[in-house]
Design a protein around this motif. Structure first.
Motif, PDB file in Angstrom:
ATOM      1  N   GLN A  81     -27.526 -18.091  -0.753  1.00 26.74           N
ATOM      2  CA  GLN A  81     -27.236 -18.801  -2.433  1.00 26.74           C
ATOM      3  C   GLN A  81     -27.310 -17.368  -3.614  1.00 26.74           C
ATOM      4  OE1 GLN A  81     -30.013 -21.928  -2.918  1.00 26.74           O
ATOM      5  NE2 GLN A  81     -28.793 -23.103  -1.354  1.00 26.74           N
ATOM      6  N   GLY A  82     -28.044 -16.331  -2.844  1.00 26.95           N
ATOM      7  CA  GLY A  82     -28.167 -15.354  -4.043  1.00 26.95           C
ATOM      8  C   GLY A  82     -29.414 -15.518  -5.016  1.00 26.95           C
ATOM      9  N   ASN A  83     -30.442 -16.582  -4.836  1.00 26.92           N
ATOM     10  CA  ASN A  83     -31.392 -16.942  -5.336  1.00 26.92           C
ATOM     11  C   ASN A  83     -32.738 -16.158  -5.348  1.00 26.92           C
ATOM     12  OD1 ASN A  83     -33.398 -18.454  -6.935  1.00 26.92           O
ATOM     13  ND2 ASN A  83     -32.092 -20.176  -7.029  1.00 26.92           N
ATOM     14  N   ARG A  84     -33.045 -15.016  -5.801  1.00 29.34           N
ATOM     15  CA  ARG A  84     -33.971 -14.343  -5.441  1.00 29.34           C
ATOM     16  C   ARG A  84     -35.204 -14.928  -5.832  1.00 29.34           C
ATOM     17  NH1 ARG A  84     -36.759  -9.202  -6.372  1.00 29.34           N
ATOM     18  NH2 ARG A  84     -35.882  -7.571  -5.051  1.00 29.34           N
ATOM     19  N   SER A  85     -35.316 -15.454  -7.000  1.00 30.40           N
ATOM     20  CA  SER A  85     -36.578 -16.066  -7.333  1.00 30.40           C
ATOM     21  C   SER A  85     -37.026 -17.165  -6.483  1.00 30.40           C
ATOM     22  CB  SER A  85     -36.467 -16.706  -8.828  1.00 30.40           C
ATOM     23  OG  SER A  85     -36.328 -15.615  -9.927  1.00 30.40           O
ATOM     24  N   ASP A  86     -36.061 -17.994  -5.967  1.00 32.33           N
ATOM     25  CA  ASP A  86     -36.494 -18.899  -4.947  1.00 32.33           C
ATOM     26  C   ASP A  86     -36.798 -18.392  -3.378  1.00 32.33           C
ATOM     27  OD1 ASP A  86     -36.511 -20.820  -6.821  1.00 32.33           O
ATOM     28  OD2 ASP A  86     -34.765 -21.922  -5.866  1.00 32.33           O
ATOM     29  N   PHE A  87     -36.021 -17.243  -3.176  1.00 27.32           N
ATOM     30  CA  PHE A  87     -36.561 -16.593  -2.162  1.00 27.32           C
ATOM     31  C   PHE A  87     -37.836 -16.042  -2.117  1.00 27.32           C
ATOM     32  CE2 PHE A  87     -36.658 -12.737   0.696  1.00 27.32           C
ATOM     33  CZ  PHE A  87     -35.907 -13.269   1.833  1.00 27.32           C
ATOM     34  N   LEU A  88     -38.179 -15.288  -3.063  1.00 23.53           N
ATOM     35  CA  LEU A  88     -39.522 -14.589  -3.175  1.00 23.53           C
ATOM     36  C   LEU A  88     -40.504 -15.819  -3.453  1.00 23.53           C
ATOM     37  CD1 LEU A  88     -38.787 -11.451  -5.223  1.00 23.53           C
ATOM     38  CD2 LEU A  88     -39.155 -11.739  -2.791  1.00 23.53           C
ATOM     39  N   ALA A  89     -40.253 -17.030  -3.777  1.00 21.93           N
ATOM     40  CA  ALA A  89     -41.278 -17.990  -3.845  1.00 21.93           C
ATOM     41  C   ALA A  89     -41.651 -18.555  -2.705  1.00 21.93           C
ATOM     42  CB  ALA A  89     -40.626 -19.105  -4.722  1.00 21.93           C
ATOM     43  N   LEU A  90     -41.071 -18.283  -1.585  1.00 24.17           N
ATOM     44  CA  LEU A  90     -41.392 -18.548  -0.331  1.00 24.17           C
ATOM     45  C   LEU A  90     -42.174 -17.489   0.267  1.00 24.17           C
ATOM     46  CD1 LEU A  90     -37.848 -20.104   0.864  1.00 24.17           C
ATOM     47  CD2 LEU A  90     -39.865 -21.465   0.343  1.00 24.17           C
ATOM     48  N   VAL A  91     -42.535 -16.339  -0.209  1.00 23.31           N
ATOM     49  CA  VAL A  91     -42.946 -15.147   0.161  1.00 23.31           C
ATOM     50  C   VAL A  91     -44.457 -15.167  -0.451  1.00 23.31           C
ATOM     51  CG1 VAL A  91     -43.124 -12.769   0.250  1.00 23.31           C
ATOM     52  CG2 VAL A  91     -41.019 -14.072   0.372  1.00 23.31           C
ATOM     53  N   SER A  92     -45.671 -14.828   0.396  1.00 27.13           N
ATOM     54  CA  SER A  92     -46.870 -14.669   0.008  1.00 27.13           C
ATOM     55  C   SER A  92     -47.153 -13.223  -0.569  1.00 27.13           C
ATOM     56  CB  SER A  92     -47.797 -14.953   1.100  1.00 27.13           C
ATOM     57  OG  SER A  92     -48.967 -14.513   0.599  1.00 27.13           O
ATOM     58  N   PRO A  96     -49.880  -7.172  -0.801  1.00 25.72           N
ATOM     59  CA  PRO A  96     -49.059  -6.785  -1.941  1.00 25.72           C
ATOM     60  C   PRO A  96     -47.824  -5.882  -1.480  1.00 25.72           C
ATOM     61  CG  PRO A  96     -51.447  -6.414  -2.568  1.00 25.72           C
ATOM     62  CD  PRO A  96     -51.444  -6.941  -1.224  1.00 25.72           C
ATOM     63  N   GLY A  97     -47.967  -5.081  -0.510  1.00 21.68           N
ATOM     64  CA  GLY A  97     -47.016  -4.286   0.132  1.00 21.68           C
ATOM     65  C   GLY A  97     -45.788  -5.026   0.641  1.00 21.68           C
ATOM     66  N   PHE A  98     -46.011  -6.159   0.978  1.00 19.24           N
ATOM     67  CA  PHE A  98     -44.901  -7.063   1.685  1.00 19.24           C
ATOM     68  C   PHE A  98     -43.947  -7.559   0.619  1.00 19.24           C
ATOM     69  CE2 PHE A  98     -43.154 -11.065   3.643  1.00 19.24           C
ATOM     70  CZ  PHE A  98     -42.255 -10.201   4.422  1.00 19.24           C
ATOM     71  N   THR A  99     -44.546  -7.571  -0.666  1.00 18.24           N
ATOM     72  CA  THR A  99     -43.656  -8.481  -1.924  1.00 18.24           C
ATOM     73  C   THR A  99     -42.377  -7.524  -1.779  1.00 18.24           C
ATOM     74  OG1 THR A  99     -45.761  -9.167  -2.823  1.00 18.24           O
ATOM     75  CG2 THR A  99     -43.592  -9.045  -4.099  1.00 18.24           C
ATOM     76  N   SER A 100     -42.539  -6.147  -2.115  1.00 17.96           N
ATOM     77  CA  SER A 100     -41.581  -5.292  -2.224  1.00 17.96           C
ATOM     78  C   SER A 100     -40.598  -5.361  -0.788  1.00 17.96           C
ATOM     79  CB  SER A 100     -42.111  -3.746  -2.551  1.00 17.96           C
ATOM     80  OG  SER A 100     -42.862  -3.444  -1.476  1.00 17.96           O
ATOM     81  N   THR A 101     -41.157  -5.357   0.224  1.00 20.74           N
ATOM     82  CA  THR A 101     -40.392  -5.440   1.634  1.00 20.74           C
ATOM     83  C   THR A 101     -39.552  -6.600   1.619  1.00 20.74           C
ATOM     84  OG1 THR A 101     -41.890  -3.981   2.660  1.00 20.74           O
ATOM     85  CG2 THR A 101     -40.480  -5.189   4.123  1.00 20.74           C
ATOM     86  N   ALA A 102     -40.152  -7.711   1.096  1.00 17.47           N
ATOM     87  CA  ALA A 102     -39.321  -9.077   1.236  1.00 17.47           C
ATOM     88  C   ALA A 102     -38.258  -8.745   0.130  1.00 17.47           C
ATOM     89  CB  ALA A 102     -40.375  -9.975   0.900  1.00 17.47           C
ATOM     90  N   GLY A 103     -38.574  -8.268  -0.855  1.00 16.22           N
ATOM     91  CA  GLY A 103     -37.420  -8.139  -1.892  1.00 16.22           C
ATOM     92  C   GLY A 103     -36.212  -7.144  -1.362  1.00 16.22           C
ATOM     93  N   MET A 104     -36.593  -6.134  -0.676  1.00 19.81           N
ATOM     94  CA  MET A 104     -35.649  -5.410  -0.134  1.00 19.81           C
ATOM     95  C   MET A 104     -34.818  -6.079   0.686  1.00 19.81           C
ATOM     96  SD  MET A 104     -36.190  -2.298   2.768  1.00 19.81           S
ATOM     97  CE  MET A 104     -36.707  -3.387   4.014  1.00 19.81           C
TER      98      MET A 104
END
Length: 441
Positions: A81-92, A96-104
């Motif tokens: 869906q291209g919903n970045r906020s909801d995607f990252l809401a499923l990421v712990s 902290p380093g994985f937050t940027s990896t998940a965004g990538m």
């Protein structure tokens, strides 16, 4: 696959008999219109700094994920869906380093927009290390997940198995990492490993790593298909290529799931990208340190196109025939490189006589003493057969060996050429001696 040489590649290996250099600086077709590309949405290189307060989406707005299947479905749905906020809401954000990896990874999935995207738990899981448990919590574990995806040019979807770290936060599961699987190498999609660019035009789809423009590779791939494929008599394929170009050799190895240094001598690799080689798309991996010129790039892609068209990574044929035939087609397309590719073998034959046998499977391993010579010998065996009996009979011979159960050459040699396998070898040896005396093939 494609072997690296100082001047020109003289051979290419397949999938898991299996397969760099910078993307072609003066690749064929330079100056042509830019391919359709989604690379402008590529994420920046991930960093390890903590996100600023408020950068994380509100947990109250996130989809619920009370079991692993729901979490995986949610990740795919929000990416689609291209919903970045909801995607990252499923990421712990415990790591902290994985937050940027998940965004990538999200940005990469939006860049590629793969078809058939699915994350499916296999049921396998493992504990995280004590060090990681201190960061993520005692309830953290790694789950094996099958990743399914495809791009234009794939006959069937690809699938790889990766390990996703899972934790529970407020009664919901979250994705917390991709580094807690076993140390054994395993094939991994490039879009999990680094920021990617994407381009598709004509019959070619290209995914490149961080900082690599896919446009030149798309042009070169379309040239390989239009210029070289007509020489493949009777090959049953879809006349499309999927090419992946990681930004460095280490990422080539990670993408293929091989040990460090295993394929360092290879410029290109055609391999079945999936857990079942018989039912997986054949893709081309480029080791970007290998293609030093537009001509060498063209030869590499011509060779690898043969492997894709004939599905040679899954063939029972001996490697000398698989690799030699791919080079035969490549050098027919680019005859200006043929004499240079043959020169070392002919010089050796002039000094020491012809080889006593055709190259064996062991000769084609990446750690073999002289891969350049092995590939050239294999090519010259096919070149001899074509020069003596004709290109059409060489193809018939190749197809007959490929269709056999055990890859034996004796029956096809008798049926197609009217000779024994021993006569095939002695004929090749005599051909090399004659060519060495005159100093050219």
């Amino acid at each position: 696959m494609a072997l690296l040489t100082v001047a020109l590649p003289v051979g290419l290996l397949t999938g898991c008999r299996t397969t760099s250099g910078s993307a072609p600086g003066q690749s064929p077709g330079a100056g042509s219109p830019s391919p359709v590309s989604r690379s402008d949405t590529t994420a920046s290189t991930p960093n390890t700094t903590s996100p600023s307060p408020g950068a994380h989406p509100s947990r109250t707005a996130s989809p619920t994920a009370t079991n692993l299947g729901r979490l995986l479905t949610g990740l795919v749905a929000t990416a689609d869906q291209g919903n970045r906020s909801d995607f990252l809401a499923l990421v712990s954000d415990r790591d902290p380093g994985f937050t940027s990896t998940a965004g990538m990874i999200f940005d990469n999935l939006r860049t590629i927009s793969p078809d058939d995207l699915a994350f499916t738990a296999t049921g396998k899981r493992r504990d995280v290390s004590t060090k990681r448990a201190r960061i993520l919590g005692a309830d953290a574990y790694a789950a094996q997940v099958q990743v399914t995806w495809s791009v234009p040019g794939d006959r069937v979807p690809s699938n790889q198995r990766i390990w996703m770290t899972i934790i529970r936060e407020h009664s919901e599961l979250r994705w917390a990492g991709v580094v807690d699987g076993p140390s054994t190498p395993q094939p991994t999609p490039l879009w999990v490993l680094e920021p990617v660019h994407y381009a598709h035009r004509g019959a070619a789809t290209v995914i490149t790593g961080d900082g690599i423009d896919p446009g030149g590779w798309v042009t070169a791939a379309n040239t390989a298909i239009s210029h070289d494929v007509p020489r493949l008599r009777g090959a049953d394929w879809n006349h499309q290529l999927v090419i992946i170009v990681p930004s460095n050799e280490h990422l080539v190895e990670q993408s293929l799931g091989v040990e460090q240094g295993a394929d360092s001598a290879l410029a290109g690799i055609s391999w079945p990208d999936g857990s079942d080689p018989k039912d997986a798309p054949i893709r081309i991996m480029i080791n970007k340190s290998g293609a030093a010129s537009s001509l060498s790039t063209a030869i590499v892609l011509a060779h690898e196109t043969v492997h894709v068209a004939t599905r040679s990574p899954t063939s029972p044929s001996p490697s000398w025939l698989v690799e030699g035939y791919a080079d035969q087609i490549a050098y027919l397309a680019y005859p200006q490189a043929a004499q240079l590719a043959a020169a070392d073998v002919l010089s050796d034959v002039k000094r020491n006589g012809p080889p006593s046998r055709l190259p064996t499977e062991a000769d084609f391993t990446a750690g073999s003493h002289d891969l350049n010579r092995t590939y050239a010998q294999a090519w010259l065996a096919c070149h001899y057969l074509a020069a003596t009996y004709g290109e059409s009979k060489l193809w018939r011979f190749y197809a007959a060996v490929d269709a056999s159960r055990d890859g034996a050459i004796a029956g096809p040699a008798r049926t197609v050429f009217g000779i024994s396998s021993h006569q095939l070898v002695t004929g090749w040896q005599h051909y090399l001696q004659t060519a060495a005396k005159r100093g050219r093939i």
